[in-house]
Design a protein around this motif. Structure first.
Motif, mmCIF file in Angstrom:
data_model
loop_
_atom_site.group_PDB
_atom_site.id
_atom_site.type_symbol
_atom_site.label_atom_id
_atom_site.label_comp_id
_atom_site.label_asym_id
_atom_site.label_seq_id
_atom_site.Cartn_x
_atom_site.Cartn_y
_atom_site.Cartn_z
ATOM 1 N N LEU A 103 -8.366 5.307 -14.157
ATOM 2 C CA LEU A 103 -8.429 3.853 -14.332
ATOM 3 C C LEU A 103 -7.266 3.163 -13.635
ATOM 4 C CD1 LEU A 103 -9.562 3.533 -18.062
ATOM 5 C CD2 LEU A 103 -10.833 2.767 -16.042
ATOM 6 N N PHE A 104 -6.079 3.771 -13.721
ATOM 7 C CA PHE A 104 -4.916 3.192 -13.045
ATOM 8 C C PHE A 104 -5.172 3.065 -11.544
ATOM 9 C CE2 PHE A 104 -1.038 3.973 -10.581
ATOM 10 C CZ PHE A 104 -0.278 2.873 -10.962
ATOM 11 N N VAL A 105 -5.628 4.138 -10.938
ATOM 12 C CA VAL A 105 -5.898 4.123 -9.495
ATOM 13 C C VAL A 105 -7.025 3.150 -9.170
ATOM 14 C CG1 VAL A 105 -6.682 5.513 -7.532
ATOM 15 C CG2 VAL A 105 -5.046 6.479 -9.168
ATOM 16 N N GLU A 106 -8.071 3.129 -10.013
ATOM 17 C CA GLU A 106 -9.219 2.245 -9.778
ATOM 18 C C GLU A 106 -8.793 0.781 -9.751
ATOM 19 O OE1 GLU A 106 -13.063 0.897 -12.411
ATOM 20 O OE2 GLU A 106 -12.696 3.060 -12.228
ATOM 21 N N TYR A 107 -8.008 0.367 -10.751
ATOM 22 C CA TYR A 107 -7.617 -1.048 -10.806
ATOM 23 C C TYR A 107 -6.541 -1.376 -9.780
ATOM 24 C CZ TYR A 107 -10.523 -1.849 -14.860
ATOM 25 O OH TYR A 107 -11.608 -1.991 -15.693
ATOM 26 N N ALA A 108 -5.697 -0.427 -9.459
ATOM 27 C CA ALA A 108 -4.711 -0.653 -8.399
ATOM 28 C C ALA A 108 -5.404 -0.846 -7.058
ATOM 29 C CB ALA A 108 -3.733 0.516 -8.338
ATOM 30 N N ASN A 109 -6.465 -0.072 -6.813
ATOM 31 C CA ASN A 109 -7.234 -0.222 -5.573
ATOM 32 C C ASN A 109 -7.933 -1.577 -5.504
ATOM 33 O OD1 ASN A 109 -6.580 2.236 -4.412
ATOM 34 N ND2 ASN A 109 -8.305 3.320 -5.351
ATOM 35 N N LYS A 110 -8.214 -2.157 -6.678
ATOM 36 C CA LYS A 110 -8.838 -3.489 -6.733
ATOM 37 C C LYS A 110 -7.787 -4.587 -6.686
ATOM 38 C CE LYS A 110 -12.777 -1.983 -9.575
ATOM 39 N NZ LYS A 110 -13.430 -2.114 -10.921
ATOM 40 N N ASN A 111 -6.527 -4.196 -6.507
ATOM 41 C CA ASN A 111 -5.398 -5.130 -6.510
ATOM 42 C C ASN A 111 -5.214 -5.834 -7.848
ATOM 43 O OD1 ASN A 111 -4.839 -4.553 -3.796
ATOM 44 N ND2 ASN A 111 -6.283 -6.121 -3.096
ATOM 45 N N ASP A 112 -5.757 -5.251 -8.891
ATOM 46 C CA ASP A 112 -5.545 -5.788 -10.240
ATOM 47 C C ASP A 112 -4.343 -5.052 -10.838
ATOM 48 O OD1 ASP A 112 -5.609 -6.703 -12.822
ATOM 49 O OD2 ASP A 112 -7.782 -6.456 -13.071
ATOM 50 N N TYR A 113 -3.160 -5.403 -10.316
ATOM 51 C CA TYR A 113 -1.962 -4.665 -10.681
ATOM 52 C C TYR A 113 -1.542 -4.925 -12.124
ATOM 53 C CZ TYR A 113 -1.806 -3.997 -5.665
ATOM 54 O OH TYR A 113 -2.127 -3.658 -4.373
ATOM 55 N N MET A 143 0.829 -1.213 0.000
ATOM 56 C CA MET A 143 0.000 0.000 0.000
ATOM 57 C C MET A 143 0.860 1.258 0.000
ATOM 58 S SD MET A 143 -3.098 -0.657 -0.366
ATOM 59 C CE MET A 143 -3.760 0.954 0.049
ATOM 60 N N ILE A 144 2.024 1.182 0.665
ATOM 61 C CA ILE A 144 2.917 2.333 0.669
ATOM 62 C C ILE A 144 3.384 2.645 -0.738
ATOM 63 C CG2 ILE A 144 5.152 3.196 1.450
ATOM 64 C CD1 ILE A 144 4.771 1.585 4.014
ATOM 65 N N LEU A 145 3.711 1.567 -1.488
ATOM 66 C CA LEU A 145 4.130 1.753 -2.878
ATOM 67 C C LEU A 145 3.004 2.351 -3.699
ATOM 68 C CD1 LEU A 145 6.080 1.382 -5.213
ATOM 69 C CD2 LEU A 145 5.253 -0.974 -5.460
ATOM 70 N N LEU A 146 1.795 1.852 -3.511
ATOM 71 C CA LEU A 146 0.647 2.353 -4.254
ATOM 72 C C LEU A 146 0.420 3.825 -3.982
ATOM 73 C CD1 LEU A 146 -1.823 2.019 -6.043
ATOM 74 C CD2 LEU A 146 -3.081 1.165 -4.056
ATOM 75 N N GLU A 147 0.480 4.231 -2.707
ATOM 76 C CA GLU A 147 0.279 5.639 -2.368
ATOM 77 C C GLU A 147 1.361 6.507 -2.994
ATOM 78 O OE1 GLU A 147 -2.269 7.093 -0.899
ATOM 79 O OE2 GLU A 147 -3.198 5.124 -0.880
ATOM 80 N N SER A 148 2.577 5.987 -3.044
ATOM 81 C CA SER A 148 3.671 6.744 -3.659
ATOM 82 C C SER A 148 3.431 6.911 -5.148
ATOM 83 C CB SER A 148 5.004 6.017 -3.423
ATOM 84 O OG SER A 148 5.290 5.939 -2.047
ATOM 85 N N VAL A 149 2.953 5.835 -5.781
ATOM 86 C CA VAL A 149 2.663 5.896 -7.220
ATOM 87 C C VAL A 149 1.552 6.888 -7.498
ATOM 88 C CG1 VAL A 149 1.773 4.598 -9.195
ATOM 89 C CG2 VAL A 149 3.472 3.560 -7.690
ATOM 90 N N LYS A 150 0.517 6.886 -6.629
ATOM 91 C CA LYS A 150 -0.585 7.838 -6.782
ATOM 92 C C LYS A 150 -0.060 9.269 -6.744
ATOM 93 C CE LYS A 150 -4.352 5.175 -4.683
ATOM 94 N NZ LYS A 150 -5.291 5.158 -3.546
ATOM 95 N N LYS A 151 0.768 9.556 -5.729
ATOM 96 C CA LYS A 151 1.291 10.910 -5.573
ATOM 97 C C LYS A 151 2.164 11.286 -6.751
ATOM 98 C CE LYS A 151 1.189 10.854 -0.509
ATOM 99 N NZ LYS A 151 1.997 10.855 0.732
ATOM 100 N N LEU A 152 2.987 10.335 -7.208
ATOM 101 C CA LEU A 152 3.866 10.599 -8.344
ATOM 102 C C LEU A 152 3.047 10.867 -9.601
ATOM 103 C CD1 LEU A 152 6.660 10.686 -9.638
ATOM 104 C CD2 LEU A 152 6.521 8.199 -9.942
#
Length: 298
Positions: A272-282, A1-10
């Protein structure tokens, strides 16, 4: 989740940079295969795009703009085409007893629409079916209908595009007439200070004269592209990023440098990137990110 939040911010922090860069990296959307699959609403729409790809000509402007409004049911398409034809007949009958110049004919059509079709300005009402069904209009569907009618009366109307607004324009023997359809006094707006005031008060838009701002004069394909690009107004509240992405690509097939369509397309990919990342569909999230980077290198 830390990585995901960093990607979101980036990702979000990169938007400003992307905004500056995207125009420097044009892409041929006719060769582009989005991962979301088919972007067309029906076979008629697909056929229209395929014909335009070959001929670079717009045939049947009415149907094009109805399709660009998101109407795909054939019976409904026919219904709205019949409403347009009825309008033309009524206007034609009203003009029979009058001997008007081309200029006055264009003004008569403008006034007729405001008296009989345009009910009230509403920014989110962007489609032709919304206009006919409710009477609510914005700059896109009012310009679209006005240009359709002008064309049927022998005019060659075009559209002036701004980053967040459009209006109609046509020429009579070198005389340029700009028409802000969103204002009741908007006919030949250049020569009508009251129209400029009304436009600002009603819509918050400020009239941008020739030589000022980022104005672009476009033909029929530009009008259709503007209609597709403004579909974001129908989908942003529900965060329907897939439909925003589809309509944005269709707009760019017709007008490859349309600023609004690129802005919407970029936002759709981020969403869409954030939506699917939140669904763990990386897997799909990464695929979308890679696809986005082919359009917006950064």
């Amino acid at each position: 989740m830390i990585l995901l939040e960093s990607v979101k911010k980036l990702t979000l922090s990169s938007l400003t940079t992307l905004l500056l860069l995207f125009q420097a990296f044009p892409i041929d959307f006719w060769q582009f295969n989005p991962s979301i699959g088919d972007i067309f609403g029906n076979e008629t729409e697909r056929k229209f795009f395929e014909e335009y790809r070959v001929t670079r000509k717009i045939q049947d402007l009415d149907t094009w703009l109805i399709l660009a409004s998101g109407v795909y049911d054939q019976n409904k398409i026919l219904y709205y085409k019949q409403l347009i034809d009825k309008l033309v007949t009524n206007i034609s009958n009203s003009l029979k007893s009058q001997k008007l110049s081309k200029y006055d004919t264009a003004k008569f059509i403008f006034d007729y629409l405001h008296q009989n079709v345009f009910r009230s300005y509403l920014e989110k009402s962007t489609d032709l079916d919304q206009l006919f069904d409710t009477g609510y209009y914005n700059c896109v569907n009012s310009t679209a209908l006005y240009n359709i009618i002008l064309k049927k009366f022998g005019f060659d109307p075009r559209v002036v595009q701004l980053p967040d607004h459009i209006f109609s324009v046509f020429y009579l023997d070198g005389y340029k007439v700009e028409v802000e359809t969103t204002a009741k006094k908007g006919f030949d707006v250049v020569r009508n200070p009251e129209a400029i005031k009304e436009l600002r008060e009603k819509t918050s838009y400020i009239y941008v004269p020739e030589g000022k701002g980022k104005r672009a004069e476009v033909k029929e394909e530009g009008l259709i592209a503007s209609m597709y690009a403004n579909q974001v107004l129908n989908y942003k509240d529900s965060s329907n990023y897939i439909e925003i992405l589809k309509s944005s690509i269709k707009a760019l097939l017709l007008e490859g440098d349309l600023f609004l369509a690129y802005t919407n397309l970029r936002s759709a990919y981020v969403g869409l990137f954030v939506e699917y990342a939140n669904k763990n569909d990386y897997s799909l999230a990464i695929k979308l990110a890679e696809e986005c980077l082919t359009i917006f290198p950064n």
